[in-house]
Design an enzyme around this catalytic site. Structure first.
Site, short mmCIF file in Angstrom:
data_model
loop_
_atom_site.label_atom_id
_atom_site.label_comp_id
_atom_site.label_asym_id
_atom_site.label_seq_id
_atom_site.Cartn_x
_atom_site.Cartn_y
_atom_site.Cartn_z
CG ASP A 46 -1.74 1.28 1.29
OD1 ASP A 46 -2.71 1.37 0.52
OD2 ASP A 46 -1.41 2.19 2.07
CE1 TYR A 51 0.99 7.87 3.27
CE2 TYR A 51 1.45 5.80 2.15
CZ TYR A 51 0.67 6.56 3.00
OH TYR A 51 -0.45 5.99 3.58
CE LYS A 77 -3.51 5.19 1.63
NZ LYS A 77 -2.22 4.54 1.34
#
Length: 336
Positions: A46, A51, A77
């Site tokens: 994931d 990030y 995401k």
């Protein structure tokens, strides 16, 4: 499609640390850690554009580029579009503060519209070096938005990201979609919709040994009734349950440190590792499909896998409950 039918295992790898979360992680350390995860059988990864402003996706993509695409499950995401231009002013990540101050300096656009969703997916595919995603989470709706503003953002996502991802799922482009958040309210609202309906959700830091009361009151009963699965992010509560010092992305406050000490004392009496307790607890709920701890050291991968399979005596869980360290509403692992 149920997340349980998509995810290959009960444990995956959360790549937030690969985006230089809290510190600048050297490339060789990242490579060794990701290689260790693969070599020890981890097949669910994931990540997110947030990030490190795309850094985690780039690093993960480099490792996965050498692996057969059908042998792993990949989730990322939407909600943040990473631009090529460099951020000229101080970056505001709200409650996440300077979490990724050591990441790339690229400007981040926070948006959940249909156009931004498609742009976000396109950017992720490029950084990851792949031609498809398995699961896509709508990231951080409601975070740092107060009053009615978070409802406005939710509506933006409902008419934008939700519908785009539902279409991509129905077309077979992705296998599933859901919300990836660290608040329960937006998931509850999404589950109450007639359409579009998420397949599951990634709940970060809200179903752990240290923080689970709120999720048990409304969200998890709703999810169980609707057969919607949960992936538990941050099972170690930002690291405090794995020997670290952070809780909720900040230095852990005294009352949390004291609570961890109490849990550790009971764990020691029963010969239980705190990591095992954390993982087993988060997986014990019927809607839990997987946990995704993160790491920046290869040795942590082996620790996590050992903890996942560590036997825990029922007496440990009952003592935690007697000392009011876990909610009486929380399902305990099967061996309890």
């Amino acid at each position: 499609m149920s997340l349980g039918n998509v995810l290959p295992d009960r444990i995956g790898f959360g790549t937030a640390p690969m985006g230089n979360m809290f510190r600048a992680v050297p490339d060789d350390e990242v490579t060794a850690t990701l290689d260790a995860a693969w070599e020890q059988g981890i097949r669910f990864y994931d990540t997110a554009p947030l990030y490190g402003a795309g850094l985690a996706e780039i690093r993960l993509g480099k490792m996965l580029s050498h692996k057969p695409r059908d042998e792993y499950v990949l989730s990322t995401k939407v909600g943040r579009v990473i631009l090529e231009e460099v951020e000229s002013s101080s970056r505001d990540l709200g409650e996440k503060g300077a979490l990724f101050e050591h990441g790339r300096p690229n400007k981040i656009l926070h948006e959940w519209t249909a156009d931004a969703t498609e742009r976000s997916i396109e950017g992720s595919l490029k950084r990851l070096g792949t031609n498809r995603l398995d699961v896509v989470w709508v990231h951080d709706i409601a975070q740092d938005f107060h009053g009615d503003l978070w409802l406005n953002k939710f509506e933006e996502a409902r008419t934008g990201a939700f519908r785009v991802l539902s279409r991509l799922r129905d077309e077979g482009v992705i296998k599933a979609w859901g919300l990836g958040v660290n608040r329960t309210e937006p998931i509850e609202l999404a589950l109450a919709l007639d359409e579009p309906q998420p397949d599951g959700f990634l709940l970060a830091g809200r179903y752990t040994l240290l923080d689970h009361e709120h999720a048990l009151q409304r969200l998890l009963p709703m999810a169980e009734e609707q057969n919607v699965d949960m992936v538990v992010g941050g099972p170690y509560s930002s690291g405090i349950l794995a020997g670290g010092t952070h809780f909720e992305y900040q230095d852990a406050p005294p009352h949390i440190i004291e609570r961890v000490h109490r849990i550790k004392d009971i764990a020691q009496q029963h010969g239980v590792s705190i990591k095992a307790a954390a993982l087993h607890f988060s997986l014990a709920h019927p809607v839990s499909a997987a946990v995704i701890p993160g790491a920046t050291k290869p040795s942590r991968i082996a620790e996590d896998l050992t903890a996942l399979h560590e036997p825990i005596p029922a007496g440990f869980w009952h003592e935690l409950r007697e000392n009011k360290l876990v909610s009486p509403l929380a399902p305990l692992p099967n061996d309890a």
